[in-house]
Every structure is written in C-alpha cells, then in structure tokens.
Design a protein around this motif. Structure first.
Motif, PDB file in Angstrom:
ATOM      1  N   GLU A  27      -7.750  -9.000 -10.764  1.00 33.43           N
ATOM      2  CA  GLU A  27      -9.049  -9.648 -10.619  1.00 33.43           C
ATOM      3  C   GLU A  27      -8.941 -11.033  -9.994  1.00 33.43           C
ATOM      4  O   GLU A  27      -9.944 -11.585  -9.545  1.00 33.43           O
ATOM      5  CB  GLU A  27      -9.735  -9.758 -11.985  1.00 33.43           C
ATOM      6  N   LYS A  28      -7.723 -11.586  -9.958  1.00 34.38           N
ATOM      7  CA  LYS A  28      -7.587 -12.976  -9.506  1.00 34.38           C
ATOM      8  C   LYS A  28      -6.384 -13.224  -8.605  1.00 34.38           C
ATOM      9  O   LYS A  28      -6.202 -14.346  -8.121  1.00 34.38           O
ATOM     10  CB  LYS A  28      -7.489 -13.897 -10.719  1.00 34.38           C
ATOM     11  N   SER A  29      -5.561 -12.191  -8.376  1.00 36.69           N
ATOM     12  CA  SER A  29      -4.329 -12.387  -7.628  1.00 36.69           C
ATOM     13  C   SER A  29      -4.287 -11.544  -6.363  1.00 36.69           C
ATOM     14  O   SER A  29      -5.093 -10.627  -6.184  1.00 36.69           O
ATOM     15  CB  SER A  29      -3.116 -12.031  -8.504  1.00 36.69           C
ATOM     16  N   PHE A  30      -3.332 -11.865  -5.528  1.00 41.12           N
ATOM     17  CA  PHE A  30      -3.076 -11.106  -4.305  1.00 41.12           C
ATOM     18  C   PHE A  30      -1.641 -10.607  -4.344  1.00 41.12           C
ATOM     19  O   PHE A  30      -0.801 -11.128  -5.077  1.00 41.12           O
ATOM     20  CB  PHE A  30      -3.290 -11.975  -3.061  1.00 41.12           C
ATOM     21  N   LEU A  31      -1.364  -9.602  -3.531  1.00 40.75           N
ATOM     22  CA  LEU A  31      -0.030  -9.022  -3.456  1.00 40.75           C
ATOM     23  C   LEU A  31       0.517  -9.161  -2.042  1.00 40.75           C
ATOM     24  O   LEU A  31      -0.151  -8.812  -1.079  1.00 40.75           O
ATOM     25  CB  LEU A  31      -0.073  -7.529  -3.798  1.00 40.75           C
ATOM     26  N   GLY A  32       1.731  -9.667  -1.944  1.00 40.57           N
ATOM     27  CA  GLY A  32       2.434  -9.569  -0.663  1.00 40.57           C
ATOM     28  C   GLY A  32       3.179  -8.250  -0.660  1.00 40.57           C
ATOM     29  O   GLY A  32       4.032  -8.020  -1.522  1.00 40.57           O
ATOM     30  N   VAL A  33       2.865  -7.359   0.252  1.00 42.67           N
ATOM     31  CA  VAL A  33       3.448  -6.018   0.214  1.00 42.67           C
ATOM     32  C   VAL A  33       4.097  -5.655   1.545  1.00 42.67           C
ATOM     33  O   VAL A  33       3.766  -6.206   2.590  1.00 42.67           O
ATOM     34  CB  VAL A  33       2.394  -4.939  -0.142  1.00 42.67           C
ATOM     35  N   SER A  34       5.031  -4.707   1.480  1.00 42.07           N
ATOM     36  CA  SER A  34       5.690  -4.199   2.674  1.00 42.07           C
ATOM     37  C   SER A  34       5.581  -2.684   2.692  1.00 42.07           C
ATOM     38  O   SER A  34       5.268  -2.053   1.677  1.00 42.07           O
ATOM     39  CB  SER A  34       7.161  -4.610   2.695  1.00 42.07           C
ATOM     40  N   GLY A  35       5.865  -2.120   3.845  1.00 35.22           N
ATOM     41  CA  GLY A  35       5.820  -0.674   3.977  1.00 35.22           C
ATOM     42  C   GLY A  35       6.800   0.035   3.069  1.00 35.22           C
ATOM     43  O   GLY A  35       6.563   1.156   2.627  1.00 35.22           O
ATOM     44  N   GLY A  36       7.936  -0.643   2.772  1.00 34.89           N
ATOM     45  CA  GLY A  36       8.920  -0.024   1.894  1.00 34.89           C
ATOM     46  C   GLY A  36       8.352   0.282   0.525  1.00 34.89           C
ATOM     47  O   GLY A  36       8.494   1.393   0.008  1.00 34.89           O
ATOM     48  N   GLN A  37       7.657  -0.679  -0.072  1.00 36.97           N
ATOM     49  CA  GLN A  37       7.175  -0.475  -1.431  1.00 36.97           C
ATOM     50  C   GLN A  37       5.854   0.282  -1.483  1.00 36.97           C
ATOM     51  O   GLN A  37       5.591   0.997  -2.452  1.00 36.97           O
ATOM     52  CB  GLN A  37       7.035  -1.823  -2.140  1.00 36.97           C
ATOM     53  N   VAL A  38       5.022   0.144  -0.468  1.00 38.51           N
ATOM     54  CA  VAL A  38       3.696   0.751  -0.512  1.00 38.51           C
ATOM     55  C   VAL A  38       3.676   2.167   0.070  1.00 38.51           C
ATOM     56  O   VAL A  38       3.014   3.060  -0.446  1.00 38.51           O
ATOM     57  CB  VAL A  38       2.669  -0.134   0.241  1.00 38.51           C
ATOM     58  N   LEU A  39       4.425   2.371   1.155  1.00 43.13           N
ATOM     59  CA  LEU A  39       4.363   3.647   1.864  1.00 43.13           C
ATOM     60  C   LEU A  39       5.555   4.556   1.569  1.00 43.13           C
ATOM     61  O   LEU A  39       5.389   5.721   1.221  1.00 43.13           O
ATOM     62  CB  LEU A  39       4.268   3.392   3.364  1.00 43.13           C
ATOM     63  N   PHE A  40       6.761   4.029   1.661  1.00 38.49           N
ATOM     64  CA  PHE A  40       7.942   4.882   1.571  1.00 38.49           C
ATOM     65  C   PHE A  40       8.407   5.115   0.141  1.00 38.49           C
ATOM     66  O   PHE A  40       8.916   6.178  -0.181  1.00 38.49           O
ATOM     67  CB  PHE A  40       9.071   4.289   2.417  1.00 38.49           C
ATOM     68  N   GLU A  41       8.250   4.132  -0.730  1.00 33.81           N
ATOM     69  CA  GLU A  41       8.611   4.320  -2.132  1.00 33.81           C
ATOM     70  C   GLU A  41       7.868   5.494  -2.773  1.00 33.81           C
ATOM     71  O   GLU A  41       8.483   6.306  -3.482  1.00 33.81           O
ATOM     72  CB  GLU A  41       8.345   3.016  -2.903  1.00 33.81           C
ATOM     73  N   PRO A  42       6.555   5.669  -2.560  1.00 35.89           N
ATOM     74  CA  PRO A  42       5.850   6.803  -3.161  1.00 35.89           C
ATOM     75  C   PRO A  42       6.340   8.169  -2.688  1.00 35.89           C
ATOM     76  O   PRO A  42       6.150   9.166  -3.390  1.00 35.89           O
ATOM     77  CB  PRO A  42       4.386   6.574  -2.739  1.00 35.89           C
ATOM     78  N   LEU A  43       6.940   8.228  -1.508  1.00 37.70           N
ATOM     79  CA  LEU A  43       7.455   9.507  -1.029  1.00 37.70           C
ATOM     80  C   LEU A  43       8.633   9.977  -1.873  1.00 37.70           C
ATOM     81  O   LEU A  43       8.822  11.179  -2.075  1.00 37.70           O
ATOM     82  CB  LEU A  43       7.887   9.384   0.434  1.00 37.70           C
ATOM     83  N   VAL A  44       9.410   9.032  -2.366  1.00 32.93           N
ATOM     84  CA  VAL A  44      10.579   9.352  -3.181  1.00 32.93           C
ATOM     85  C   VAL A  44      10.221   9.399  -4.664  1.00 32.93           C
ATOM     86  O   VAL A  44      10.705  10.256  -5.409  1.00 32.93           O
ATOM     87  CB  VAL A  44      11.694   8.314  -2.933  1.00 32.93           C
ATOM     88  N   ASN A  45       9.358   8.496  -5.077  1.00 35.52           N
ATOM     89  CA  ASN A  45       8.949   8.407  -6.480  1.00 35.52           C
ATOM     90  C   ASN A  45       7.427   8.448  -6.561  1.00 35.52           C
ATOM     91  O   ASN A  45       6.769   7.409  -6.520  1.00 35.52           O
ATOM     92  CB  ASN A  45       9.481   7.108  -7.105  1.00 35.52           C
ATOM     93  N   PRO A  46       6.842   9.654  -6.649  1.00 35.49           N
ATOM     94  CA  PRO A  46       5.375   9.791  -6.646  1.00 35.49           C
ATOM     95  C   PRO A  46       4.672   8.986  -7.727  1.00 35.49           C
ATOM     96  O   PRO A  46       3.502   8.621  -7.560  1.00 35.49           O
ATOM     97  CB  PRO A  46       5.171  11.298  -6.850  1.00 35.49           C
ATOM     98  N   GLU A  47       5.374   8.693  -8.826  1.00 36.23           N
ATOM     99  CA  GLU A  47       4.731   7.919  -9.893  1.00 36.23           C
ATOM    100  C   GLU A  47       4.462   6.486  -9.463  1.00 36.23           C
ATOM    101  O   GLU A  47       3.693   5.766 -10.123  1.00 36.23           O
ATOM    102  CB  GLU A  47       5.605   7.925 -11.146  1.00 36.23           C
TER     103      GLU A  47
END
Length: 243
Positions: A27-47
């Motif tokens: 509700e009050k923060s932002f995330l610095g994200v990369s493709g590794g954690q947002v896109l490719f990580e879910p392919l290996v670990n769907p959870e």
C-alpha cells in the motif's frame, strides 16, 4: 518525497516479493524488479509467480541476454557450440539467475557438447570466475557485458545482430530472451500517477535515455503501465512452452 531503499537478497528476489504481498507494504512501497525474479523465476518455481499481481510504472530498461568469453577462452565463435565437426567437450557456462540459466539450458538442448550451467550468487562472481579461467563462458545481460571491454560477447539472444555481434537465432530459431529492470507496484494500486510522471520526466531529461542506450540497454517508456501485459505475460507463455 523521501525514499528509503532496502535491499532484500535471496531466492532470486522471491523473498522480497513474497514479503511485499504478505504485508501492508504494497500500500505504500515500490519494488525494484528484474526479469530474473518476475519472469524467469516463476517458470522454475510456479509458487513464486507474482506476474498477474504486478504492474510496472515508469520506463523499463531492457537488454537481450548474451554469451561472453574471456580473452584466453577456448571458445572463439558461438558457432563452435553447434559445429558437430568439433569433438564433443564439456563447456561450463557461468550463470547468476534463472534467466541466465534458461539461456544455457536452451543451448544445451541443441548443442552436441556437454553444456553445463554453473550457478554463482551474482554477476560479479560469475565475471571473476570467467576472467580467472575457472569457467569457459558466461551468460548475462548484454548491458552488463558492454561495460566490460576486456571480454568478448559471442552472441545475443535476439533476432537481430547488434554492434556486429551475431544473433543466436542462426542456431536456435526464436531464441529471444530479454532481461528487464524497472519499478513495480501491486496491480491494483491507483495512487502512482505522480511518481510515474516523475520517472518519465527523469528519463526525458539530461540525456538519460541516451546514457542507458550507450550502456547496452533499450528504454521502453511503458506510458500505459502495461509492460507486464504487453511484454511479460506473452513471453512467460512462450518460455513455458519451451520448458
């Protein structure tokens, strides 16, 4: 406004994402994200799939993944990995995340060599191992390599060549893997217009767009905050089919 930056390492960024969505932070923060954690990580670990719960605000930096070699490396051309006239050998490729590992796994499926991904904690450690002769090649974003003239980029995982670097598509059709970096929030947040405007303005001033392009990145201005739906979700479905 004052922002406090907190680095939360571990599990390819999934710890930070899980903490963000399981508390009042979203509700009050932002995330610095990369493709590794947002896109490719879910392919290996769907959870760890948070894609549909995120939206990128402000411009997004993108860079194709690449394979690089040290000056004294035994691999001189990317074609060596696919030339069956070259006797089979073990080739160790340093990785520092799921995106890098996915590129290595894709090459391993096509190459007749014994291609092995060697995981390191970060790109700096991978680079040290490469320059020290402990591994043969390294997988990372082109933007990371371009700032290091002591190494040679052998190929880019995109359709077009760039800076005279050959495309991997010559050997693996449709092998397009792009890493990205940006600011994200929960998809249901509606109070981000001011920060979005500030981010756009920042990239439009002081030649910042040109600065990042010289470093090997492209800038997607993401003006409708639709980068997730426009680029990430289609890529996720495509890469999932590869798996």
């Amino acid at each position: 406004q004052k922002f406090i930056i907190e680095n939360r390492a571990g599990a390819n960024g999934s710890i930070a994402l899980r903490g963000y969505f399981s508390s009042g932070e979203k509700e009050k923060s932002f995330l610095g994200v990369s493709g590794g954690q947002v896109l490719f990580e879910p392919l290996v670990n769907p959870e760890n799939n948070w894609i549909s719960q995120l939206k990128m605000i402000g411009p997004v930096l993108t860079s194709p993944l690449a394979i690089a070699v040290a000056p004294n490396g035994k691999i001189k051309h990317i074609g060596d990995l696919f030339d069956k006239n070259i006797p089979r050998m073990r080739i160790n490729i340093a990785t520092a995340g799921e995106s890098h590992q996915m590129l290595v796994s894709l090459i391993a499926k096509v190459s007749h060599h014994d291609i092995v991904g060697v995981r390191f904690k970060g790109s700096a450690e991978s680079l040290t191992a490469l320059l020290g002769g402990h591994i043969d090649l390294m997988s990372d974003a082109y933007g990371f390599f371009k700032q290091r003239p002591e190494i040679t980029v052998l190929t880019l995982a995109q359709a077009d060549s760039l800076d005279k670097i050959p495309s991997l598509h010559k050997y693996i059709l449709d092998a397009t893997l792009v890493n990205f970096f940006g600011i994200a929030v929960g998809a249901d947040r509606t109070d981000t217009k001011e920060i979005e405007a500030a981010l756009y303005q920042g990239f439009s001033q002081n030649n910042r767009k040109e600065y990042w392009e010289k470093l090997g990145y492209s800038v997607d201005f993401n003006r409708k905050s639709d980068y997730i739906s426009r680029e990430v979700l289609p890529a996720f479905n495509r890469y999932r089919d590869w798996e």
